[in-house]
Design an enzyme around this catalytic site. Sequence first.
Site, PDB file in Angstrom:
ATOM      1  N   HIS A  11       0.830  -1.205   0.000  1.00  0.00           N
ATOM      2  CA  HIS A  11       0.000   0.000   0.000  1.00  0.00           C
ATOM      3  C   HIS A  11       0.866   1.258   0.000  1.00  0.00           C
ATOM      4  CE1 HIS A  11      -2.963   2.829   2.129  1.00  0.00           C
ATOM      5  NE2 HIS A  11      -3.481   2.569   0.939  1.00  0.00           N
ATOM      6  N   ARG A  12       0.728   2.065  -1.043  1.00  0.00           N
ATOM      7  CA  ARG A  12       1.571   3.258  -1.240  1.00  0.00           C
ATOM      8  C   ARG A  12       3.046   2.839  -1.124  1.00  0.00           C
ATOM      9  NH1 ARG A  12      -1.806   7.350   2.872  1.00  0.00           N
ATOM     10  NH2 ARG A  12      -3.839   6.408   2.455  1.00  0.00           N
ATOM     11  N   GLU A  38       0.340  -0.695  -4.731  1.00  0.00           N
ATOM     12  CA  GLU A  38      -0.776   0.233  -4.905  1.00  0.00           C
ATOM     13  C   GLU A  38      -0.203   1.632  -4.782  1.00  0.00           C
ATOM     14  OE1 GLU A  38      -4.161   2.821  -3.322  1.00  0.00           O
ATOM     15  OE2 GLU A  38      -2.152   2.475  -2.526  1.00  0.00           O
ATOM     16  N   ASP A  40      -1.341   6.134  -5.530  1.00  0.00           N
ATOM     17  CA  ASP A  40      -2.417   7.105  -5.781  1.00  0.00           C
ATOM     18  C   ASP A  40      -1.907   8.181  -6.738  1.00  0.00           C
ATOM     19  OD1 ASP A  40      -4.128   6.102  -3.414  1.00  0.00           O
ATOM     20  OD2 ASP A  40      -2.212   6.608  -2.484  1.00  0.00           O
ATOM     21  N   HIS A  53      -0.885  10.691  -2.368  1.00  0.00           N
ATOM     22  CA  HIS A  53      -2.224  10.345  -1.894  1.00  0.00           C
ATOM     23  C   HIS A  53      -3.149  11.556  -1.859  1.00  0.00           C
ATOM     24  CE1 HIS A  53      -5.435   9.640   1.043  1.00  0.00           C
ATOM     25  NE2 HIS A  53      -5.437   8.430   0.535  1.00  0.00           N
ATOM     26  N   GLU A 112      -4.466   4.002  -8.297  1.00  0.00           N
ATOM     27  CA  GLU A 112      -5.736   4.514  -7.773  1.00  0.00           C
ATOM     28  C   GLU A 112      -5.924   5.965  -8.189  1.00  0.00           C
ATOM     29  OE1 GLU A 112      -6.424   4.522  -3.468  1.00  0.00           O
ATOM     30  OE2 GLU A 112      -8.172   5.794  -3.836  1.00  0.00           O
ATOM     31  N   LYS A 114      -7.526   9.335  -7.794  1.00  0.00           N
ATOM     32  CA  LYS A 114      -8.177  10.024  -6.676  1.00  0.00           C
ATOM     33  C   LYS A 114      -9.212  11.037  -7.132  1.00  0.00           C
ATOM     34  CE  LYS A 114      -6.598   8.365  -2.847  1.00  0.00           C
ATOM     35  NZ  LYS A 114      -7.555   7.517  -2.119  1.00  0.00           N
ATOM     36  N   ASP A 233       0.225  -1.987   4.440  1.00  0.00           N
ATOM     37  CA  ASP A 233       1.338  -1.039   4.629  1.00  0.00           C
ATOM     38  C   ASP A 233       2.637  -1.759   4.979  1.00  0.00           C
ATOM     39  OD1 ASP A 233      -0.209   1.316   4.288  1.00  0.00           O
ATOM     40  OD2 ASP A 233      -0.872   1.251   6.381  1.00  0.00           O
TER      41      ASP A 233
HETATM   42  O1  G3P Z   1      -6.512   1.415  -2.891  1.00  0.00           O
HETATM   43  C1  G3P Z   1      -6.749   1.083  -1.563  1.00  0.00           C
HETATM   44  C2  G3P Z   1      -6.609   2.259  -0.641  1.00  0.00           C
HETATM   45  O2  G3P Z   1      -5.449   2.951  -0.954  1.00  0.00           O
HETATM   46  C3  G3P Z   1      -7.797   3.173  -0.698  1.00  0.00           C
HETATM   47  O3  G3P Z   1      -7.761   4.203   0.228  1.00  0.00           O
HETATM   48  O4  G3P Z   1      -7.228   6.451   1.066  1.00  0.00           O
HETATM   49  O5  G3P Z   1      -5.548   4.641   1.318  1.00  0.00           O
HETATM   50  O6  G3P Z   1      -6.016   5.632  -0.916  1.00  0.00           O
HETATM   51  P1  G3P Z   1      -6.590   5.270   0.424  1.00  0.00           P
HETATM   52 MG    MG Z   2      -4.893   4.427  -2.319  1.00  0.00          MG
END
Ligand code: G3P
Ligand code: MG
Length: 244
Positions: A11-12, A38, A40, A53, A112, A114, A233
């Site tokens: 995640h990120r 993943e 953003d 993000h 992702e 946004k 994470d």
């Molecule tokens: O893509 C999953 C997750 O990243 C969605 O929420 O706010 O962490 O980008 P957020």
């Molecule tokens: Mg995300």
Amino acid sequence: MHTPKPIIIGHRGAAGEAPENTLASFALALSQGAQAIELDVHITKDGEIVVCHDGTLDRTTNGSGLICNQQWADIQKLDAGAWFSEKFRGERIPLLSEVFDIVPKGTLINVEVKHAYEGRMESALLAFLRETDDRYEDVVVSSFDHKVIQRLKRAEPALKVGLLYAANLIDHAAYAKLLEVEVYSLHPHHHSFEREDIALAASDGLAVYPYTVNELTDYQRMIESGVTGIITDFPGRLKAFLNI
Ligand code: G3P
Ligand code: MG
């Protein structure tokens, strides 16, 4: 019945241990065994797709204000690492293309979206992906904005798309059909579905990638639910838990 182990999706990058959405974070995730990352995206005033993000620079850089009001040349000078730890001072906000450059082919990249930016993000993203068309298989674009997802898939049928959401829908798999385009994956919040939802999604051929799962008890719950991948994470922690 044998259920395959879920894939590890950083995640990120590895946001628990490095400044989110930086090249250092993605490199750490890959070195820890993430099979996917993943990230953003937002768009600069001059049309560059950047990996961040928030729509603003304040939380994760030494800059401030909206990304979409600023030029890439200025954003590129900002520090995106020191807020997390002194060790990461000098990290920058990367361009999407820079992340693609360090992620080996064959590793899934979950982009992702946004914000639609009145269609500008869709045009820029499709132009970018068409230039790098040998990566289509490696990319799944997700968003909380399902109209963006529907428009992207209509514009580019070769693109894999996923639905991000936090609601525990009455019928997750049936909802995906409402879009009337082929949906590749569901990305539900990890507390907002039941085991039966995963089975139904799987029988419709949908991958399920819940977010953002960081605790061991939650890893276990996701594995028992039969999800396809886990967005975390802490890719290293998940790898150790999966014993792979
Ligand atoms: O893509 C999953 C997750 O990243 C969605 O929420 O706010 O962490 O980008 P957020
Ligand atoms: Mg995300």
